[in-house]
Design an enzyme around this catalytic site. Structure first.
Site: not given
Ligand SMILES: *Cc1c(COP(=O)(O)O)cnc(C)c1O
Length: 349
Positions: A85-87
């Site tokens: 869930q990396s920005n």
């Protein structure tokens, strides 16, 4: 501030996409909620969640320099490795798309979560919308291994005739993204000067440490002594402090300029780290709900909720006193709210 005395700062290649400057707002309701007797410090937020493209956040400033470097080197393909869930990956995928670059995302299994929302919603959904190519890496704590694996992928792409550029976030590589926050420090000091305001402490997330390092380096390089507290989001303070110090030196080398740092310039706290990266705790839920309900401001469970929780703990502990001002850098990250779903609510247990 146009003449910085740091010629390399404005000479580095940069892709300009961020909407700058980002605003500064007062959080008067949050202050009243925390200090009903009116004896608390003044609270400000710098809205780096509103950097404009791809739902904003701190990675836009960082990627302006990485993608500038990539274009200068003639790359046609961008590779990056980070959490599922990396920005960073979402922003990289979107900015690459806009530049017409192919983008590969290597997703590291850092958070033990099999919830379908976590796997498919939030940043993952946005990544897929951009058409980025998704890969998986099983060991989320093996930074060196993840780096090698993404290099192997780059080698395979090169053999196929592509021109890959790897964005490395581990501390063995030059902290190119941190330059975005040197520039942000210049922007912030200009804004404070214009508003005739002083700030007594800045709170910012410290993960890869590019944001923390760049901001601290920039403030000192431009003559400001404002203390910066990096709130740990991934590792304990005992590991994060040395990481930031190492990055400061690398940034001095990259920008060919060495600001003076005092012994106690690197401040990190892990008061709100909890069991680790991406794990939601009650203080994080409290911060998410206070910001939302009092200020209409959304913070996320992985980064900014943890940073705000850390800042709230320090404010309650009197680290910033009545009459002083604390500034929270809102680094974005809201898409992960949709991947964590109801587990971020205060009554979620
Ligand atoms: C990545 C990220 C951070 C941490 O920034 P680093 O430069 O990696 O230390 C903080 N907040 C959000 C929302 C992020 O996505």
């Amino acid at each position: 501030m146009t003449e910085t005395g740091i010629p390399r700062l404005d000479a580095l290649p940069r892709v300009r996409m961020a909407h700058l400057p980002t605003g500064i707002e007062e959080m008067g309701n949050l202050r009243r909620a925390l200090f009903p007797d009116g004896d608390g410090p003044r609270l400000l937020v710098k809205r780096d969640d509103n950097t404009g493209i791809a739902m904003g956040g701190n990675k836009v400033r960082q990627l302006e320099y990485y993608l500038g470097d990539a274009l200068e080197k003639g790359a046609d393909t961008i590779l990056i490795t980070s959490a599922v869930q990396s920005n960073y990956m979402r922003t990289c995928a979107a900015m690459s798309a806009r530049l017409g670059l192919e983008c590969h995302l290597q997703m590291e299994e850092r958070v033990p979560k099999n919830d379908p929302l976590y796997r498919t919603n939030g940043n993952v959904l946005l990544d897929r919308i951009t058409g980025a190519i998704l890969h998986s890496y099983a060991d989320g704590e093996d930074e060196a291994g993840a780096d090698r694996s993404v290099e192997d992928l780059a080698d395979r792409l090169r053999a196929d005739g592509r021109k890959p550029y790897v964005i490395h976030l581990s501390p063995t590589h030059p902290p190119i993204g941190a330059v975005g926050y040197v520039d942000a420090a210049r922007e912030l000091l200009g804004q404070l000067e214009e508003r005739g305001e002083t700030v007594d402490r800045i709170y910012v997330g410290s993960g890869s440490a590019a944001t923390h390092t760049g901001l601290l380096w920039g403030l000192r390089a431009f003559g400001s002594t404002i203390p910066v507290t990096g709130v740990c989001v991934r590792r304990p303070a005992a590991q994060q402090g040395p990481r930031v110090r190492g990055n400061l030196d690398k940034l001095s080398a990259l920008l060919n300029h060495a600001p003076e740092f005092s012994e106690d310039d690197v401040v990190v706290t892990d008061v709100s780290l909890g069991p680790g990266y991406g794990r939601v705790t009650d203080p994080i839920r409290e911060a998410i709900s206070l910001a939302g309900a009092r200020e209409g401001l959304f913070v996320d469970p992985v980064y900014t909720g943890k940073v705000l929780a850390g800042m709230i703990a320090e404010l309650r502990g009197g680290v910033v006193r009545a009459g002083e001002t604390a500034l929270f850098i809102h680094t974005g990250g809201q898409p992960s709210l949709f991947a964590y779903g109801e587990s971020v609510l205060t009554d979620a247990g």
